[in-house]
Design an enzyme around this catalytic site. Structure first.
Site, PDB file in Angstrom:
ATOM      1  N   TRP A   1       0.772  -1.345   0.013  1.00 25.07           N
ATOM      2  CA  TRP A   1       0.085  -0.214  -0.022  1.00 25.07           C
ATOM      3  C   TRP A   1       0.801   1.302   0.151  1.00 25.07           C
ATOM      4  O   TRP A   1       0.317   2.349  -0.384  1.00 25.07           O
ATOM      5  CB  TRP A   1      -0.818   0.086   1.227  1.00 25.07           C
ATOM      6  CG  TRP A   1      -0.106  -0.150   2.617  1.00 25.07           C
ATOM      7  CD1 TRP A   1      -0.128  -1.417   3.275  1.00 25.07           C
ATOM      8  CD2 TRP A   1       0.439   0.714   3.423  1.00 25.07           C
ATOM      9  NE1 TRP A   1       0.636  -1.236   4.258  1.00 25.07           N
ATOM     10  CE2 TRP A   1       0.948  -0.144   4.440  1.00 25.07           C
ATOM     11  CE3 TRP A   1       0.880   2.058   3.355  1.00 25.07           C
ATOM     12  CZ2 TRP A   1       1.913   0.654   5.352  1.00 25.07           C
ATOM     13  CZ3 TRP A   1       1.870   2.611   4.445  1.00 25.07           C
ATOM     14  CH2 TRP A   1       2.203   1.942   5.250  1.00 25.07           C
ATOM     15  N   ASN A   2       2.237   1.304   0.356  1.00 27.29           N
ATOM     16  CA  ASN A   2       3.057   2.322   0.454  1.00 27.29           C
ATOM     17  C   ASN A   2       3.261   3.061  -0.715  1.00 27.29           C
ATOM     18  O   ASN A   2       3.490   4.316  -0.843  1.00 27.29           O
ATOM     19  CB  ASN A   2       4.146   2.142   1.289  1.00 27.29           C
ATOM     20  CG  ASN A   2       5.112   1.158   0.792  1.00 27.29           C
ATOM     21  OD1 ASN A   2       4.735   0.457  -0.216  1.00 27.29           O
ATOM     22  ND2 ASN A   2       6.403   1.161   0.923  1.00 27.29           N
TER      23      ASN A   2
ATOM     24  N   SER B   1       6.565  -7.174   3.988  1.00 25.95           N
ATOM     25  CA  SER B   1       7.169  -7.444   5.162  1.00 25.95           C
ATOM     26  C   SER B   1       7.896  -8.577   5.050  1.00 25.95           C
ATOM     27  O   SER B   1       7.580  -9.543   4.359  1.00 25.95           O
ATOM     28  CB  SER B   1       6.312  -7.566   6.449  1.00 25.95           C
ATOM     29  OG  SER B   1       5.723  -8.678   6.405  1.00 25.95           O
TER      30      SER B   1
ATOM     31  N   GLU C   1      10.891  -8.486  -2.254  1.00 31.44           N
ATOM     32  CA  GLU C   1      11.474  -7.233  -1.891  1.00 31.44           C
ATOM     33  C   GLU C   1      10.936  -7.008  -0.507  1.00 31.44           C
ATOM     34  O   GLU C   1       9.866  -6.397  -0.421  1.00 31.44           O
ATOM     35  CB  GLU C   1      11.122  -6.183  -2.917  1.00 31.44           C
ATOM     36  CG  GLU C   1      11.946  -4.765  -2.836  1.00 31.44           C
ATOM     37  CD  GLU C   1      11.280  -3.718  -2.014  1.00 31.44           C
ATOM     38  OE1 GLU C   1      11.606  -3.752  -0.965  1.00 31.44           O
ATOM     39  OE2 GLU C   1      10.478  -3.011  -2.724  1.00 31.44           O
ATOM     40  N   LEU C   2      11.686  -7.075   0.540  1.00 26.68           N
ATOM     41  CA  LEU C   2      11.086  -7.205   1.922  1.00 26.68           C
ATOM     42  C   LEU C   2      11.666  -5.867   2.699  1.00 26.68           C
ATOM     43  O   LEU C   2      12.275  -4.999   2.126  1.00 26.68           O
ATOM     44  CB  LEU C   2      11.457  -8.580   2.486  1.00 26.68           C
ATOM     45  CG  LEU C   2      10.792  -9.585   1.784  1.00 26.68           C
ATOM     46  CD1 LEU C   2      11.334 -10.957   2.277  1.00 26.68           C
ATOM     47  CD2 LEU C   2       9.723  -9.688   1.300  1.00 26.68           C
TER      48      LEU C   2
ATOM     49  N   CYS D   1      10.166   1.431   2.443  1.00 25.80           N
ATOM     50  CA  CYS D   1      11.084   0.298   3.153  1.00 25.80           C
ATOM     51  C   CYS D   1      12.577   0.814   2.899  1.00 25.80           C
ATOM     52  O   CYS D   1      13.473  -0.006   3.516  1.00 25.80           O
ATOM     53  CB  CYS D   1      10.884  -1.095   2.510  1.00 25.80           C
ATOM     54  SG  CYS D   1      11.030  -0.901   0.430  1.00 25.80           S
TER      55      CYS D   1
HETATM   56  C1  SIN Z   1       9.462   0.590  -1.077  1.00 25.20           C
HETATM   57  O1  SIN Z   1       9.265   1.174  -0.239  1.00 25.20           O
HETATM   58  O2  SIN Z   1       9.023  -0.706  -1.147  1.00 25.20           O
HETATM   59  C2  SIN Z   1       9.778   1.163  -2.240  1.00 25.20           C
HETATM   60  C3  SIN Z   1      10.493   2.604  -2.103  1.00 25.20           C
HETATM   61  C4  SIN Z   1      11.166   3.029  -3.273  1.00 25.20           C
HETATM   62  O3  SIN Z   1      10.984   2.287  -4.540  1.00 25.20           O
HETATM   63  O4  SIN Z   1      11.651   4.162  -3.364  1.00 25.20           O
END
Ligand code: SIN
Length: 517
Positions: free
Chosen positions: A187-188, A269, A290-291, A324
């Site tokens: 969701w981010n 996560s 991609e955690l 992340c």
């Molecule tokens: C993410 O937070 O999963 C990706 C962040 C990014 O691509 O800058």
């Protein structure tokens, strides 16, 4: 009490922080005023059709700042997922046989279509995710940069010829699409994390089933609307939505256990990544994970301090810290600790927290209650351990939280030592030598991103090579680009998204051995 000189009644002073929004939370229902209302969907997209859940279940979507209801979407589960997998599986033979140029052209059409709707897409992101309008506009541009990049990469999935030891043999290695891809998005970045997965899958000749994020599904549906309009064949792209909890788990399990799906690409996560990996074991799927991270942000005594402070503000507080790759542990050299902390607090107290669509707002609310609770818990533990709150530390109404800066006491365990906060909390640690800080930075079981600031070229190479992470920002807090491999080491996962190798996650090498020459 209204802060001196503050003419804007929307912001009121608190004891610790200059401005916290008041009166933004309204609840009730509100239409999103889009230029192109067709982008606001209330149905999922399966086999080229707009569908409701087979069960008829629905869920509401909320504006994360105002807490107003902005839409209703289906709540799908295993049976809906099976139908989408079948559609993607049936569409695969024809799509994979399209020439790379045909796939390139369709992706390019999508790229132009997205560019026509930047304002609306950004508005949807602000509402359902909570980030500010500038952050959302950047996300749309970032999202589309993957569509553009992988449209071009479709043309460059080169094979190789390999000299054979036997003179009568010739070896050719070709690359073929791996098959149907299950794409599970967070969701981010409700748009960018989908295009970062979907565009390479489509470019490679794969078809896809997207699990849209439960907390922010509208961006995925808006993308599906544009995909439909540019004429991708039915079944090539499918978008499903589940509700957090049992239905979501059933959807994830169905994708992972289906023999028709050959690869799973997941951003989320580490805990959920491990569950999906276990579920995918029975069919030995290829995985791209991609955690979570726990990024160190190190400022050496020879750094340009103003640059480092400004970079930390971006890296820590962009999207309210809900990325992340956000800095999670800020290590400051003894000599510059006090000066840096003072500059940081002064700058961070200038953030204007509020609804991301409102003028001048530089930090929005968090996305969900769970995230808010985690930050509160981290701040509570930090205080218990004797941490000194230099700025903020308070929750506001609804999902708002103050930008917070805390000084960690020496030798005490901080929650951020082993867990990312995923919110606007910067914990400052002190260090006295390069060896010590590298050891402490690496003393975690994850390794996604890391950052450091130094003007010593030798140190830049030493530290860059020593940090156990997949990506290092050197004298910058912003590393994300479409052109570079994005991914981590250790329990931050494996596989790379974007960059020259991103398409390889969706391709398999096949060796053709010609004999009898
Ligand atoms: C993410 O937070 O999963 C990706 C962040 C990014 O691509 O800058």
């Amino acid at each position: 009490m209204v802060a001196a000189g503050n003419e804007n009644p929307q912001f009121v002073a608190t004891e610790t922080f200059k401005y916290m929004p008041k009166g933004v939370v309204k609840q009730g229902r509100a239409e999103l005023p889009l230029h192109y209302p067709a982008l606001l969907r209330s149905d999922a997209y399966v086999n080229g059709q707009w569908v409701q859940a087979k069960s008829g279940k629905t869920q509401k979507v909320f504006n994360k700042a105002t807490l107003e209801e902005i839409g209703t979407v289906p709540t799908q589960t295993a049976t809906d997922t099976e139908a989408a997998i079948d559609a993607a599986y049936d569409a695969l033979p024809a799509w994979s046989k399209r020439t790379p140029k045909e796939r390139h052209d369709l992706l390019y059409k999508l790229y132009h279509k997205i560019n026509e709707h930047v304002d609306d897409l950004a508005h949807i992101i602000v509402a359902e995710n909570g980030k500010t309008l500038p952050d959302a506009q950047s996300e749309v541009a970032y999202s589309n940069s993957f569509v553009e990049w992988f449209a071009e990469e479709a043309l460059r999935a080169y094979g190789t010829t390999v000299p054979a030891p036997n003179p009568a043999v010739r070896n050719i290695v070709i690359k073929q699409p791996i098959g149907v891809a299950g794409l599970l998005a967070p969701w981010n970045f409700p748009l960018a994390m989908i295009t970062r997965k979907l565009a390479p899958a489509l470019a490679a000749g794969c078809t896809g089933v997207i699990k849209a994020p439960c907390e922010a599904p509208l961006s995925a549906l808006a993308l599906a609307q544009l995909i439909d309009e540019v004429g991708f064949p039915k079944g090539v792209v499918n978008v499903l939505i589940a509700e957090r909890g049992e239905d979501e788990q059933a959807m994830g399990r169905t994708l992972c256990e289906s023999p028709k799906i050959r690869t799973i690409s997941f951003t989320g996560s580490t805990r959920v990544g491990k569950i999906l990996a276990e579920q995918s074991a029975s069919t030995l799927k290829k995985l791209s994970m991609e955690l979570g991270g726990n990024a160190p942000f190190i400022v050496f005594e020879d750094a340009n301090l103003d640059l480092a402070v400004n970079s930390l503000l971006q890296c820590k507080f962009r999207c309210a810290g809900e990325t992340c790759v956000s800095a999670n542990r800020v290590f400051l050299a003894d000599k510059i600790f006090d000066e840096f902390a003072e500059k940081l607090v002064a700058k961070a107290s200038e953030f204007k927290v509020g609804y991301g669509m409102d003028k001048g707002v530089t930090m929005g609310p968090l996305n969900n209650e769970m995230g808010k609770k985690k930050i509160e818990e981290h701040i509570h533990k930090v205080k218990q351990a004797g941490g000194d709150v230099l700025l903020g530390g308070q929750a506001g109404e609804g999902l708002f939280f103050e930008p917070t800066v805390v000084k960690a006491p020496a030798g005490k365990h901080m929650p951020t030592d082993d867990e990312e906060t995923f919110g606007p909390l910067a914990v400052l640690y002190r260090f006295s030598s390069e060896e010590e800080v590298i050891q402490r930075a690496n003393n975690v079981n994850v390794g996604l991103a890391g950052y450091f600031f130094s003007q010593d070229v030798g140190r830049c190479f030493r530290v860059g090579e020593a940090l156990q992470v997949g990506m290092v920002g050197i004298n910058t807090g912003m590393i994300s680009q479409n052109t570079i491999p994005f991914g981590g080491v250790k329990e931050s996962g494996f596989g790379r998204e974007g960059g020259p190798t991103g398409i390889d996650e969706f391709l398999v090498e096949k060796t053709l051995v010609f004999s009898g020459l």
